[in-house]
Motif scaffolding. Sequence first.
Motif, short mmCIF file in Angstrom:
data_model
loop_
_atom_site.label_atom_id
_atom_site.label_comp_id
_atom_site.label_asym_id
_atom_site.label_seq_id
_atom_site.Cartn_x
_atom_site.Cartn_y
_atom_site.Cartn_z
N UNK A 29 -51.08 -4.69 -46.07
CA UNK A 29 -50.35 -3.52 -45.56
C UNK A 29 -50.40 -3.53 -44.04
N UNK A 30 -49.35 -3.00 -43.43
CA UNK A 30 -49.31 -2.92 -41.98
C UNK A 30 -50.44 -2.02 -41.49
N UNK A 31 -51.14 -2.47 -40.48
CA UNK A 31 -52.18 -1.67 -39.86
C UNK A 31 -53.50 -1.68 -40.61
N UNK A 32 -53.61 -2.43 -41.70
CA UNK A 32 -54.89 -2.45 -42.40
C UNK A 32 -55.89 -3.22 -41.55
N UNK A 33 -57.13 -2.74 -41.51
CA UNK A 33 -58.13 -3.31 -40.60
C UNK A 33 -58.56 -4.74 -40.92
N UNK A 34 -58.26 -5.22 -42.11
CA UNK A 34 -58.64 -6.59 -42.46
C UNK A 34 -57.49 -7.25 -43.20
N UNK A 35 -57.69 -8.50 -43.51
CA UNK A 35 -56.66 -9.21 -44.26
C UNK A 35 -56.79 -8.98 -45.77
N UNK A 43 -43.32 -0.68 -47.56
CA UNK A 43 -43.26 -0.36 -46.14
C UNK A 43 -42.64 -1.49 -45.34
N UNK A 44 -42.21 -1.13 -44.15
CA UNK A 44 -41.63 -2.09 -43.22
C UNK A 44 -41.78 -1.54 -41.82
N UNK A 45 -42.02 -2.39 -40.88
CA UNK A 45 -42.09 -1.97 -39.47
C UNK A 45 -40.67 -1.77 -38.97
N UNK A 46 -40.44 -0.63 -38.34
CA UNK A 46 -39.13 -0.33 -37.77
C UNK A 46 -38.84 -1.32 -36.65
N UNK A 58 -34.37 -0.85 -46.38
CA UNK A 58 -34.70 -2.27 -46.25
C UNK A 58 -36.09 -2.57 -46.82
N UNK A 59 -37.04 -1.67 -46.59
CA UNK A 59 -38.39 -1.85 -47.12
C UNK A 59 -38.37 -1.86 -48.64
N UNK A 60 -37.65 -0.92 -49.23
CA UNK A 60 -37.58 -0.85 -50.69
C UNK A 60 -36.80 -2.03 -51.26
N UNK A 94 -49.81 4.48 -34.43
CA UNK A 94 -48.41 4.40 -34.84
C UNK A 94 -48.13 5.53 -35.82
N UNK A 95 -46.86 5.74 -36.11
CA UNK A 95 -46.45 6.76 -37.07
C UNK A 95 -45.96 6.07 -38.34
N UNK A 96 -46.38 6.60 -39.48
CA UNK A 96 -45.92 6.11 -40.78
C UNK A 96 -45.04 7.20 -41.38
N UNK A 97 -43.76 6.88 -41.61
CA UNK A 97 -42.80 7.84 -42.15
C UNK A 97 -42.65 7.64 -43.65
N UNK A 98 -42.46 8.73 -44.38
CA UNK A 98 -42.28 8.70 -45.82
C UNK A 98 -40.88 9.18 -46.18
N UNK A 99 -40.18 8.39 -46.98
CA UNK A 99 -38.86 8.76 -47.47
C UNK A 99 -38.93 8.91 -48.98
N UNK A 100 -38.18 9.86 -49.50
CA UNK A 100 -38.14 10.09 -50.93
C UNK A 100 -36.92 9.38 -51.51
N UNK A 101 -37.16 8.58 -52.54
CA UNK A 101 -36.05 7.96 -53.26
C UNK A 101 -36.33 8.08 -54.74
#
Length: 142
Positions: A29-35, A43-46, A58-60, A94-101
């Motif tokens: 996951x993006x921003x996770x402290x380890x591999x 998720x996807x980086x804008x 695009x992420x979905x 950073x900001x993590x945005x949530x979209x409903x689908x």
Amino acid sequence: MIMTSKFVSHRSLQRALDRKLYLLLYGKAYGSPSDKPVWHFPEKVYESEETLRKCAESALQSVLGELSHTYFVGNAPMGHMVIQPADDAQESGYKRFFFKSQVTATNKFEIGKCEDFVWVTKDELLGYFPEQTEYLNKMIIS
């Protein structure tokens, strides 16, 4: 006639038919402290998408392959979190945005780009993210 069913896998959209389900992926996951892989939402980086919603689509699409059986509810995110850097190696948060689908007219997807996935109810979702229970309870109305 009474019908019973055997345990239905968390990988099935046909479980908990009367409740909303949320897709979680297991992997990097993006921003996770380890591999190490963790449970996270698609998720996807804008980058250069026209809108945040296009980025969310695009992420979905990257895990579902196509979006013909999905419907995005609105153009704006349903919520966001400000994530602080885990250590001094990252320059800023950073900001993590949530979209409903929503899934429409299907009960199966070929999920890719992850080590594993589950469809979970709200109560189960809170178990995956206990440190974010208060926020998720406010954001998700059920």
